[in-house]
Design an enzyme around this catalytic site. Structure first.
Site, short mmCIF file in Angstrom:
data_model
loop_
_atom_site.label_atom_id
_atom_site.label_comp_id
_atom_site.label_asym_id
_atom_site.label_seq_id
_atom_site.Cartn_x
_atom_site.Cartn_y
_atom_site.Cartn_z
N CYS A 54 0.72 -1.03 0.07
CA CYS A 54 0.07 -0.04 -0.07
C CYS A 54 0.88 1.34 0.14
O CYS A 54 0.46 2.27 -0.80
CB CYS A 54 -1.10 -0.10 1.15
SG CYS A 54 -0.29 -0.54 2.72
N HIS A 107 -3.00 6.29 4.56
CA HIS A 107 -1.58 6.43 4.86
C HIS A 107 -1.03 7.65 4.24
O HIS A 107 -1.75 8.44 3.13
CB HIS A 107 -0.89 5.44 4.13
CG HIS A 107 -1.00 3.85 4.60
ND1 HIS A 107 -1.57 3.60 5.62
CD2 HIS A 107 -0.62 2.73 4.16
CE1 HIS A 107 -1.61 2.25 5.78
NE2 HIS A 107 -1.05 1.73 4.80
N1 NAP Z 1 -4.63 -3.60 4.59
C1 NAP Z 1 -4.11 -2.92 3.62
O1 NAP Z 1 -3.95 -1.84 3.56
C2 NAP Z 1 -3.34 -4.07 2.59
C3 NAP Z 1 -2.55 -3.13 1.61
C4 NAP Z 1 -2.11 -3.85 0.82
C5 NAP Z 1 -1.89 -5.31 0.77
N2 NAP Z 1 -2.61 -5.91 1.82
C6 NAP Z 1 -2.65 -7.31 2.00
O2 NAP Z 1 -3.88 -7.84 1.43
C7 NAP Z 1 -4.22 -9.03 2.05
C8 NAP Z 1 -5.45 -8.87 2.79
O3 NAP Z 1 -5.53 -7.94 3.82
P1 NAP Z 1 -6.51 -7.53 5.00
O4 NAP Z 1 -5.76 -6.53 5.83
O5 NAP Z 1 -7.91 -7.56 4.41
O6 NAP Z 1 -6.19 -9.04 5.88
P2 NAP Z 1 -6.99 -9.64 7.10
O7 NAP Z 1 -8.05 -8.96 7.75
O8 NAP Z 1 -5.81 -10.42 7.89
O9 NAP Z 1 -7.82 -10.92 6.43
C9 NAP Z 1 -7.06 -11.95 5.84
C10 NAP Z 1 -8.19 -12.97 5.36
O10 NAP Z 1 -7.68 -14.18 4.69
C11 NAP Z 1 -8.15 -15.11 4.79
N3 NAP Z 1 -7.03 -16.39 4.75
C12 NAP Z 1 -6.13 -16.41 5.48
N4 NAP Z 1 -5.30 -17.58 5.39
C13 NAP Z 1 -6.19 -18.21 4.26
C14 NAP Z 1 -6.01 -19.33 3.53
N5 NAP Z 1 -5.01 -20.29 3.84
N6 NAP Z 1 -7.04 -19.62 2.48
C15 NAP Z 1 -7.75 -18.73 2.68
N7 NAP Z 1 -8.23 -17.77 3.20
C16 NAP Z 1 -7.22 -17.25 3.92
C17 NAP Z 1 -8.84 -15.23 6.20
O11 NAP Z 1 -9.92 -15.88 6.26
P3 NAP Z 1 -10.84 -16.15 7.71
O12 NAP Z 1 -11.61 -14.71 7.77
O13 NAP Z 1 -11.46 -17.31 7.51
O14 NAP Z 1 -9.71 -16.26 8.81
C18 NAP Z 1 -9.42 -13.66 6.16
O15 NAP Z 1 -10.51 -13.52 5.77
C19 NAP Z 1 -2.95 -9.32 2.93
O16 NAP Z 1 -2.18 -10.09 2.28
C20 NAP Z 1 -2.24 -7.89 3.03
O17 NAP Z 1 -1.01 -8.05 3.54
C21 NAP Z 1 -3.40 -5.06 2.78
#
Ligand code: NAP
Length: 352
Positions: free
Chosen positions: A128, A243
């Site tokens: 991000c 951010h």
């Molecule tokens: N937040 C940001 O600003 C941002 C920006 C750029 C990139 N990202 C990236 O985008 C991704 C998602 O971010 P987030 O903040 O939304 O994450 P989060 O709140 O940690 O949510 C992660 C989701 O992934 C699912 N998950 C985890 N392990 C899995 C698996 N083995 N198979 C299938 N589903 C699985 C979880 O399922 P359950 O609900 O069933 O536990 C949950 O729904 C991450 O990789 C993060 O690094 C985030």
């Protein structure tokens, strides 16, 4: 052409993916197929949807899958992106696991859409903080070639995921009520309410964090310039979404603050950028006076998808130096929106 579309992960990024697909009327056959670690109903993108447990069968018959799952060896992308691709889907991946793989383009559509070819099946969405920085800097790099970037970030808790949002929501009232803040050190090492933490992702032996390394390596890959010098300090702040970054650049050719402001204000040369750079040196002119962007500005409909740039100033301590302040929504342009814009561009170029 309408596509069969899947989504893996229902955290804040998955939620924004679901709502932005609807908002932008992305051409889909039927409903979005939503997957996570376990089946249940979930509020996503403003409506209740069926979440399926991810499996081989769930990945059948999809043309495009957005991955927004947790990172790492047990994360969604490592475990399931290769299966989705084997089954014929194109994967657009928010996780960091594959970003530096040479055969996986790392794409910000305003900057390097040409990295995607007809053979590409796996596209990585950058970090991000990197996305908003390169949207603002690529036009200046094209005009005057940036040779060095010094960046300090002010990153919101939603960048960590839902668990960090919950921590701040719980800790702020705890502290206002005079109680010690409830705190899970596996989320953020120290309580975040009313504090700032110079610690995003894990520390590496050189003293930098992984997030800081991502900003260096991803910037070089997206700008296609392995020589550009980048040094970063990434900081978590008690802000929910949005951010901010303080960026200092040195260019090869001279570039005045006035020219930089002109380039960044030109929508053709700087797509996705909105300049908000009218610091008021007179008396306070009321709540609507134009000044500089802050993370709260990304709540406004007119700025929700933009990279906002302000505080453009000459840095006279080096030969060709400039300072900028850059703000964007980390869940939209920093993640979900960028991923959907990649898919839209692929459709427009008949790559999907
Ligand atoms: N937040 C940001 O600003 C941002 C920006 C750029 C990139 N990202 C990236 O985008 C991704 C998602 O971010 P987030 O903040 O939304 O994450 P989060 O709140 O940690 O949510 C992660 C989701 O992934 C699912 N998950 C985890 N392990 C899995 C698996 N083995 N198979 C299938 N589903 C699985 C979880 O399922 P359950 O609900 O069933 O536990 C949950 O729904 C991450 O990789 C993060 O690094 C985030």
């Amino acid at each position: 052409m309408a596509l069969n579309v899947g989504l893996v992960g229902v955290g804040p990024v998955g939620d924004r993916l679901a709502s932005i697909l609807k908002e932008r009327q992305f051409p889909m056959n039927g409903d979005l197929r939503v997957m996570a670690t376990r089946a249940r109903s979930e509020e996503l993108g403003g409506e209740t949807v069926q979440v399926n447990e991810i499996s081989d069968e769930q990945l059948d018959g999809l043309d495009l899958v957005f991955f927004a799952g947790r990172e790492g060896a047990k994360g969604a992308s490592v475990l399931w992106a290769p299966t989705a691709i084997d089954k014929g889907a194109v994967v657009i991946d928010n996780a960091s696991d594959f970003r530096m793989f040479p055969n996986v383009p790392l794409v910000v559509p305003e900057v390097n859409m040409d990295a995607v070819s007809p053979e590409t099946k796996h596209i990585a969405n950058p970090n991000c903080s990197t996305i908003q920085m390169v949207v603002a800097l690529a036009p200046l790099h094209r005009a005057a070639r940036i040779k060095r970037i010094v960046v300090s970030t002010y990153q919101s808790v939603s960048g960590w995921g839902q668990a960090a949002v919950d921590e701040l929501l719980q800790q702020a009232p705890d502290m206002l009520d005079g109680r010690p803040p409830r705190h899970d050190p596996t989320v953020m090492r120290k309580p975040i309410a009313f504090d700032v933490l110079p610690h995003i992702d894990s520390f590496l032996p050189d003293g930098y964090t992984k997030e800081e390394h991502k900003m260096v390596n991803e910037t070089r890959k997206i700008l296609g310039d392995p020589n550009i010098q980048v040094t970063a300090t990434t900081v978590r702040c008690p802000v929910m979404v949005g951010h901010a970054e303080s960026i200092n650049i040195e260019t090869v050719r001279p570039l005045s603050a006035h020219e930089a402001r002109e380039i960044l204000s030109d929508a053709q040369r700087s797509p996705g950028v909105v300049v908000m750079d009218e610091p008021n040196t007179e008396d306070y002119a009321g709540p609507d006076e134009p000044t500089y962007p802050t993370p709260r500005d990304v709540e406004l409909p007119e700025y929700k998808d933009a990279v906002l740039v302000g505080r453009i100033r000459q840095d006279d301590t080096v030969d060709h130096g400039l300072n900028l302040w850059v703000v964007s929504d980390n869940l939209r342009k920093g993640a979900a929106l960028n991923a959907i814009q990649i898919a839209e561009q692929m459709l427009a170029r008949k790559l999907l």
